[in-house]
Design a protein around this motif. Structure first.
Motif, PDB file in Angstrom:
ATOM      1  N   VAL A  45     -11.566   8.936   8.664  1.00  0.00           N
ATOM      2  CA  VAL A  45     -12.049   7.595   8.998  1.00  0.00           C
ATOM      3  C   VAL A  45     -12.003   6.702   7.766  1.00  0.00           C
ATOM      4  O   VAL A  45     -11.523   5.559   7.807  1.00  0.00           O
ATOM      5  N   PHE A  46     -12.486   7.219   6.647  1.00  0.00           N
ATOM      6  CA  PHE A  46     -12.569   6.422   5.426  1.00  0.00           C
ATOM      7  C   PHE A  46     -11.210   6.301   4.751  1.00  0.00           C
ATOM      8  O   PHE A  46     -10.870   5.235   4.214  1.00  0.00           O
ATOM      9  N   VAL A  47     -10.428   7.363   4.784  1.00  0.00           N
ATOM     10  CA  VAL A  47      -9.089   7.286   4.208  1.00  0.00           C
ATOM     11  C   VAL A  47      -8.273   6.211   4.931  1.00  0.00           C
ATOM     12  O   VAL A  47      -7.539   5.437   4.307  1.00  0.00           O
ATOM     13  N   ALA A  48      -8.426   6.140   6.255  1.00  0.00           N
ATOM     14  CA  ALA A  48      -7.669   5.176   7.050  1.00  0.00           C
ATOM     15  C   ALA A  48      -8.013   3.735   6.708  1.00  0.00           C
ATOM     16  O   ALA A  48      -7.150   2.853   6.791  1.00  0.00           O
ATOM     17  N   ILE A  49      -9.270   3.470   6.335  1.00  0.00           N
ATOM     18  CA  ILE A  49      -9.629   2.088   5.990  1.00  0.00           C
ATOM     19  C   ILE A  49      -9.424   1.797   4.511  1.00  0.00           C
ATOM     20  O   ILE A  49      -9.225   0.638   4.128  1.00  0.00           O
ATOM     21  N   PHE A  50      -9.445   2.831   3.665  1.00  0.00           N
ATOM     22  CA  PHE A  50      -9.246   2.615   2.227  1.00  0.00           C
ATOM     23  C   PHE A  50      -7.765   2.388   1.889  1.00  0.00           C
ATOM     24  O   PHE A  50      -7.427   1.538   1.074  1.00  0.00           O
ATOM     25  N   THR A  51      -6.881   3.164   2.514  1.00  0.00           N
ATOM     26  CA  THR A  51      -5.471   3.157   2.126  1.00  0.00           C
ATOM     27  C   THR A  51      -4.804   1.788   2.262  1.00  0.00           C
ATOM     28  O   THR A  51      -4.118   1.345   1.321  1.00  0.00           O
ATOM     29  N   PRO A  52      -4.955   1.071   3.389  1.00  0.00           N
ATOM     30  CA  PRO A  52      -4.320  -0.247   3.473  1.00  0.00           C
ATOM     31  C   PRO A  52      -4.800  -1.217   2.396  1.00  0.00           C
ATOM     32  O   PRO A  52      -4.027  -2.067   1.938  1.00  0.00           O
ATOM     33  N   VAL A  53      -6.066  -1.100   1.991  1.00  0.00           N
ATOM     34  CA  VAL A  53      -6.600  -1.982   0.956  1.00  0.00           C
ATOM     35  C   VAL A  53      -5.926  -1.689  -0.386  1.00  0.00           C
ATOM     36  O   VAL A  53      -5.575  -2.606  -1.144  1.00  0.00           O
ATOM     37  N   VAL A  54      -5.728  -0.395  -0.681  1.00  0.00           N
ATOM     38  CA  VAL A  54      -5.016  -0.016  -1.904  1.00  0.00           C
ATOM     39  C   VAL A  54      -3.609  -0.593  -1.886  1.00  0.00           C
ATOM     40  O   VAL A  54      -3.123  -1.150  -2.889  1.00  0.00           O
ATOM     41  N   TYR A  55      -2.920  -0.511  -0.746  1.00  0.00           N
ATOM     42  CA  TYR A  55      -1.566  -1.055  -0.629  1.00  0.00           C
ATOM     43  C   TYR A  55      -1.556  -2.569  -0.833  1.00  0.00           C
ATOM     44  O   TYR A  55      -0.649  -3.123  -1.459  1.00  0.00           O
ATOM     45  N   LYS A  56      -2.570  -3.259  -0.301  1.00  0.00           N
ATOM     46  CA  LYS A  56      -2.632  -4.712  -0.436  1.00  0.00           C
ATOM     47  C   LYS A  56      -2.880  -5.117  -1.887  1.00  0.00           C
ATOM     48  O   LYS A  56      -2.267  -6.061  -2.386  1.00  0.00           O
ATOM     49  N   TYR A  57      -3.800  -4.421  -2.559  1.00  0.00           N
ATOM     50  CA  TYR A  57      -4.037  -4.732  -3.975  1.00  0.00           C
ATOM     51  C   TYR A  57      -2.763  -4.526  -4.786  1.00  0.00           C
ATOM     52  O   TYR A  57      -2.442  -5.318  -5.681  1.00  0.00           O
ATOM     53  N   TYR A  58      -2.042  -3.469  -4.466  1.00  0.00           N
ATOM     54  CA  TYR A  58      -0.794  -3.190  -5.188  1.00  0.00           C
ATOM     55  C   TYR A  58       0.253  -4.269  -4.892  1.00  0.00           C
ATOM     56  O   TYR A  58       0.928  -4.766  -5.812  1.00  0.00           O
ATOM     57  N   ALA A  59       0.388  -4.635  -3.611  1.00  0.00           N
ATOM     58  CA  ALA A  59       1.364  -5.656  -3.235  1.00  0.00           C
ATOM     59  C   ALA A  59       1.049  -6.995  -3.890  1.00  0.00           C
ATOM     60  O   ALA A  59       1.960  -7.757  -4.255  1.00  0.00           O
ATOM     61  N   ASP A  60      -0.241  -7.292  -4.066  1.00  0.00           N
ATOM     62  CA  ASP A  60      -0.677  -8.543  -4.694  1.00  0.00           C
ATOM     63  C   ASP A  60      -0.734  -8.446  -6.213  1.00  0.00           C
ATOM     64  O   ASP A  60      -1.140  -9.405  -6.879  1.00  0.00           O
ATOM     65  N   LYS A  61      -0.386  -7.267  -6.741  1.00  0.00           N
ATOM     66  CA  LYS A  61      -0.429  -7.009  -8.194  1.00  0.00           C
ATOM     67  C   LYS A  61      -1.835  -7.220  -8.765  1.00  0.00           C
ATOM     68  O   LYS A  61      -1.995  -7.616  -9.927  1.00  0.00           O
TER      69      LYS A  61
END
Length: 507
Positions: free
Chosen positions: A283-299
């Motif tokens: 449950v938590f991995v599923a909500i954490f992972t997209p946020v990590v990807y967004k921070y990375y995409a936004d540098k």
């Protein structure tokens, strides 16, 4: 760039739907397993568990593809590049369909010789073969559905994926109860799996068509260079998944081969709590992972660094209480859940769940490997540890008379060594931090876990629950008494301030 408020809102919505899916999984899982045993026996449930395990082995490819496609599609979506998005979307789905077609001869060979591969009793080979056909087909539909729903992941709308998953869970469970009550045939379980997956697949197609009309599945969008790039990343993710599955799913295959269907059913029943805890962590991995990807995409690397550390703390704290209670009351849970005949397996339950306080706490930081495309070393490490787990599992089975405990001991030890030594230090290296960067966060959850065990030990001596109501009340009291420890001991000052700020904003 996405605002912090937007991230919090989407995380809250994703968290709510993930928890709803989790609660349904737990409640229905706890009800369905005893129902299976009452209708088709322990042997029959062992066959169902083996069929779903075989599907999990097919997922070594699909999970890797999902991760690689998700990463690249997210980066394209964040740039509003519709041409690249369509190319990645169509290329990944078409390539996945071609891959499935390539795997069909292997699947056909397995199904043809299934009676010589699988140890079973009481059921005809044809009926068992149909269960495997239906569950594997269900898995394929779920895999393709996941690729169609990549835009939901990329836009951080995980709640859409969860609503569709909930639909599948509810339809499957309802059909299982209806069909098995009408006739206790093993093959009917396969029908329930297939129909529920088909319903959820159609629901996914309808949603994508309405919310992302610019996305079209077209042959002329197919790009071999995209497939090669995704394939190169997926290869190492596949190697990683092979290792992971050799840890998680090899157990019941070895047990089926060396000890038969009954031992497989007994182990699978107890291991259901291991699976539920993994689902809880998911449950938590599923909500954490997209946020990590967004921070990375936004540098936004500063927030990515802080967020990754907080996720480990959060994961440890939310897992410590349920894992501690399950470990402490394992005998009571088994007695109330599946009856006296399973109570003596409580040490197995402790063995299967206790180590998860370490091994699940690090799950959020595994996304660091994927988002930075540093997947080769983790893939090789996971693969060789998985092979070692298989070899040692066979050696222990042949050398010691430990029965169904054999593979559980080896898996618990090796998985813990891997995730306590390699996983956190490699993620820290990618982020150019000290090797010890994540360990204080991991230890915070472990401290709370020990505190829960102490409270549970005291609670058992004061009053041993004899009913579900008593057990739930005991768990609630232990949970409430653990909150002050979590707040004042497990969390540091900055984390308390952050949580307090979030609570005030909600109020």
């Amino acid at each position: 760039m996405m605002s912090t408020k937007g991230v919090r809102y989407e995380m809250s919505l994703n968290l709510g739907t993930n928890f709803l899916a989790l609660v349904l999984n737990i409640l229905l899982g706890l009800v369905v397993v005893p129902f299976y045993i009452s209708k088709i026996g322990v042997d029959g449930y062992g066959i169902v568990a083996l069929a779903t395990s075989f599907s999990a082995y097919l997922s070594i490819v699909t999970i890797a593809i999902d991760a690689a496609v998700g990463r690249n599609f997210t980066l394209a979506m964040r740039k509003d590049d519709h041409m690249a998005s369509n190319a990645i979307y169509s290329s990944s789905i078409i390539a996945a369909i071609l891959l499935i077609l390539a795997l069909l001869p292997f699947i056909a060979w397995f199904l043809y010789d299934i009676k010589d591969i699988i140890s079973y009793r009481s059921y005809p080979a044809g009926e068992m073969r149909w269960v495997f056909v239906a569950i594997i087909t269900s898995f394929i539909l779920t895999f393709i559905r996941g690729l169609f729903l990549v835009p939901a992941f990329a836009s951080n709308k995980i709640y859409i994926q969860r609503f569709i998953a909930i639909l599948e869970i509810v339809v499957r469970t309802a059909l299982i109860f209806l069909l098995l009550n009408a006739s206790a045939k093993l093959s009917l379980i396969g029908i329930a799996f297939f129909i529920s997956s088909l319903v959820s697949f159609v629901a996914a197609l309808i949603w994508i068509g309405r919310k992302f009309p610019f996305l079209k599945l077209r042959m002329h969008y197919f790009d071999q260079s995209i497939v090669r790039y995704i394939g190169s990343m997926s290869f190492w993710l596949v190697i990683n998944q092979i290792g992971t599955l050799l840890f998680i799913n090899i157990d019941i295959i070895l047990l089926n081969h060396y000890y038969g269907a009954t031992a497989t059913g007994e182990f699978s029943t107890v291991a259901q709590w291991h699976t539920l805890l993994r689902s809880f962590a998911g449950v938590f991995v599923a909500i954490f992972t997209p946020v990590v990807y967004k921070y990375y995409a936004d540098k936004d690397f500063s927030n990515l660094l802080k967020f990754s550390k907080y996720t480990v703390v959060a994961m440890g704290l939310v897992l410590a209480i349920p894992i501690g209670i399950i470990v402490a009351y394992s005998d009571v849970i088994l007695k109330l859940w599946v009856g006296e005949r399973f109570t003596h397996f409580y040490p197995l339950m402790v063995l299967l769940t206790g180590h998860l306080i370490f091994n699940l706490s690090v799950l959020p930081i595994l996304s660091i490997n994927s988002v930075y495309n540093k997947v080769k070393v983790p893939g090789l490490t996971s693969f060789f540890c998985g092979i070692l787990n298989l070899v040692l599992g066979i050696l222990v089975i042949k050398t010691f008379n430990w029965g169904i405990y054999s593979v559980a001991v080896v898996s618990a030890v090796l998985l813990t060594v891997k995730n306590l030594i390699f996983s956190p230090t490699y993620a820290a290296k990618i982020l150019e931090q000290s090797p010890w960067f994540y360990y204080p966060s991991i230890l915070r959850g472990c401290g709370l876990f020990i505190w829960v065990l102490l409270l549970s030990w005291l609670g058992r001596h004061l009053l041993l629950p004899g009913s579900w109501t008593g057990l739930i009340l005991s768990a609630a009291v232990i949970g409430l008494c653990s909150i002050p420890f979590a707040w004042f001991v497990s969390l540091n000052k900055d984390q308390r301030l952050l949580i307090g700020k979030l609570i005030r904003r909600r109020i």
